[in-house]
Design a protein around this motif. Sequence first.
Motif, PDB file in Angstrom:
ATOM      1  N   MET A 127     -13.794  -5.433   6.903  1.00  0.00           N
ATOM      2  CA  MET A 127     -14.564  -5.126   5.750  1.00  0.00           C
ATOM      3  C   MET A 127     -14.456  -3.680   5.239  1.00  0.00           C
ATOM      4  SD  MET A 127     -17.401  -8.314   5.688  1.00  0.00           S
ATOM      5  CE  MET A 127     -17.852  -8.153   4.023  1.00  0.00           C
ATOM      6  N   MET A 128     -15.574  -2.983   5.651  1.00  0.00           N
ATOM      7  CA  MET A 128     -15.759  -1.452   5.172  1.00  0.00           C
ATOM      8  C   MET A 128     -14.518  -0.444   5.579  1.00  0.00           C
ATOM      9  SD  MET A 128     -18.568   1.233   5.582  1.00  0.00           S
ATOM     10  CE  MET A 128     -20.001   0.952   4.674  1.00  0.00           C
ATOM     11  N   LEU A 129     -14.029  -0.776   6.827  1.00  0.00           N
ATOM     12  CA  LEU A 129     -13.133   0.164   7.280  1.00  0.00           C
ATOM     13  C   LEU A 129     -11.760  -0.319   6.708  1.00  0.00           C
ATOM     14  CD1 LEU A 129     -12.463   2.048   9.645  1.00  0.00           C
ATOM     15  CD2 LEU A 129     -11.529   0.253  11.051  1.00  0.00           C
ATOM     16  N   GLU A 131     -11.380  -1.046   3.642  1.00  0.00           N
ATOM     17  CA  GLU A 131     -11.466  -0.358   2.386  1.00  0.00           C
ATOM     18  C   GLU A 131     -11.285   1.161   2.519  1.00  0.00           C
ATOM     19  OE1 GLU A 131     -14.278  -1.834  -1.061  1.00  0.00           O
ATOM     20  OE2 GLU A 131     -15.424  -2.495   0.670  1.00  0.00           O
ATOM     21  N   LEU A 132     -11.929   1.651   3.386  1.00  0.00           N
ATOM     22  CA  LEU A 132     -11.945   3.053   3.770  1.00  0.00           C
ATOM     23  C   LEU A 132     -10.510   3.554   3.892  1.00  0.00           C
ATOM     24  CD1 LEU A 132     -15.101   3.659   5.897  1.00  0.00           C
ATOM     25  CD2 LEU A 132     -14.861   4.345   3.566  1.00  0.00           C
ATOM     26  N   LEU A 133      -9.671   2.765   4.677  1.00  0.00           N
ATOM     27  CA  LEU A 133      -8.501   3.119   5.059  1.00  0.00           C
ATOM     28  C   LEU A 133      -7.361   2.736   3.904  1.00  0.00           C
ATOM     29  CD1 LEU A 133      -8.323   1.961   8.928  1.00  0.00           C
ATOM     30  CD2 LEU A 133      -8.752   4.261   7.893  1.00  0.00           C
ATOM     31  N   HIS A 134      -7.754   1.949   2.916  1.00  0.00           N
ATOM     32  CA  HIS A 134      -7.104   1.615   1.993  1.00  0.00           C
ATOM     33  C   HIS A 134      -6.000   0.747   2.358  1.00  0.00           C
ATOM     34  CE1 HIS A 134      -9.186   4.112  -0.862  1.00  0.00           C
ATOM     35  NE2 HIS A 134      -9.012   5.108  -0.078  1.00  0.00           N
ATOM     36  N   THR A 135      -6.087   0.009   3.314  1.00  0.00           N
ATOM     37  CA  THR A 135      -5.207  -1.128   3.673  1.00  0.00           C
ATOM     38  C   THR A 135      -4.710  -2.059   2.792  1.00  0.00           C
ATOM     39  OG1 THR A 135      -6.267  -0.981   6.003  1.00  0.00           O
ATOM     40  CG2 THR A 135      -4.723  -2.593   5.633  1.00  0.00           C
ATOM     41  N   GLN A 136      -3.511  -2.232   2.800  1.00  0.00           N
ATOM     42  CA  GLN A 136      -2.936  -3.093   1.548  1.00  0.00           C
ATOM     43  C   GLN A 136      -2.725  -4.477   2.273  1.00  0.00           C
ATOM     44  OE1 GLN A 136      -2.779  -2.024  -1.566  1.00  0.00           O
ATOM     45  NE2 GLN A 136      -3.558  -0.214  -0.735  1.00  0.00           N
TER      46      GLN A 136
END
Length: 235
Positions: A127-129, A131-136
């Motif tokens: 979840m948060m990770l 988002e933080l890494l902007h994984t697509q």
Amino acid sequence: MWLTNSSIGRKVIMSVTGLALILFLTFHGCMNVVALFSREGYNWVCEMLGANWYAVAATAGLGVLVLLHFVYAIILTLQNQKARGNSKYAVTDRPAKVEWASQNMFVLGLIVILGMGLHLYNFWAKMMLVELLHTQGAAAVYATDGYYWIEQTFSCPVYSVLYLVWLCALWFHLNHGFWSAFQTLGASGKIWLSRLQCIGLVYSTIVIAMFAAVVIKFQFAALFCGQACGAACAN
Ligand code: HEM
């Protein structure tokens, strides 16, 4: 400095960080209870706690608390072992009513930390990770869908049992830690001690029950209503 150099100072650090972590657990347990009633409600809370600056700052603060609590637990345990010296090998008379949890706080804490690693992998990393890494891609779709991850995780009986064992260890740890922290911070006297033990017992039972209810509800839903697919077991 007194706080870091003396034994009592170190215990104060353990107590204050421990109580702050209990506050976090109370909030986290209340948040999870929402999942028992509403998918939308739970995901709304998850979205609030996504990769916003205040949520990331709170996560960093939480990390510092856990680190301090863990490091000082190791320091105090080593210090106690050193103080006992060879006497740990002698046959000693234990006080009649020494709690099992009080003797095993460090081991219980280790189980809690190991479980936390697994838990962060199951939820925070997805979840948060993400988002933080902007994984697509597919990962991004579920980054704020906490309800989906709960369904996935607790459709797997192995995970459900592991979480319940983890929660048992956490219950023992909290139950002892609660009154012990207040005692270190100055609550004294037999009457206050037994009051705090009673409050600690009720409080930790309610907090742990909030988490356990989620595990049990979603595992039962998966077993008997065919919800989710047990994909977590296959990963
Ligand atoms: C049924 C049990 C539990 C469920 C369903 C659950 C659910 C979640 C979810 C969905 C997240 C991700 C939140 C986000 O990033 O938006 C999370 C993060 C986290 N959980 Fe849990 N949790 C449970 C039990 C616990 C317990 C028992 C602990 C502590 C011992 C714990 C500690 C944490 C921590 C430290 C994080 C990271 C917090 C942050 O990002 O600031 N959780 N959990």
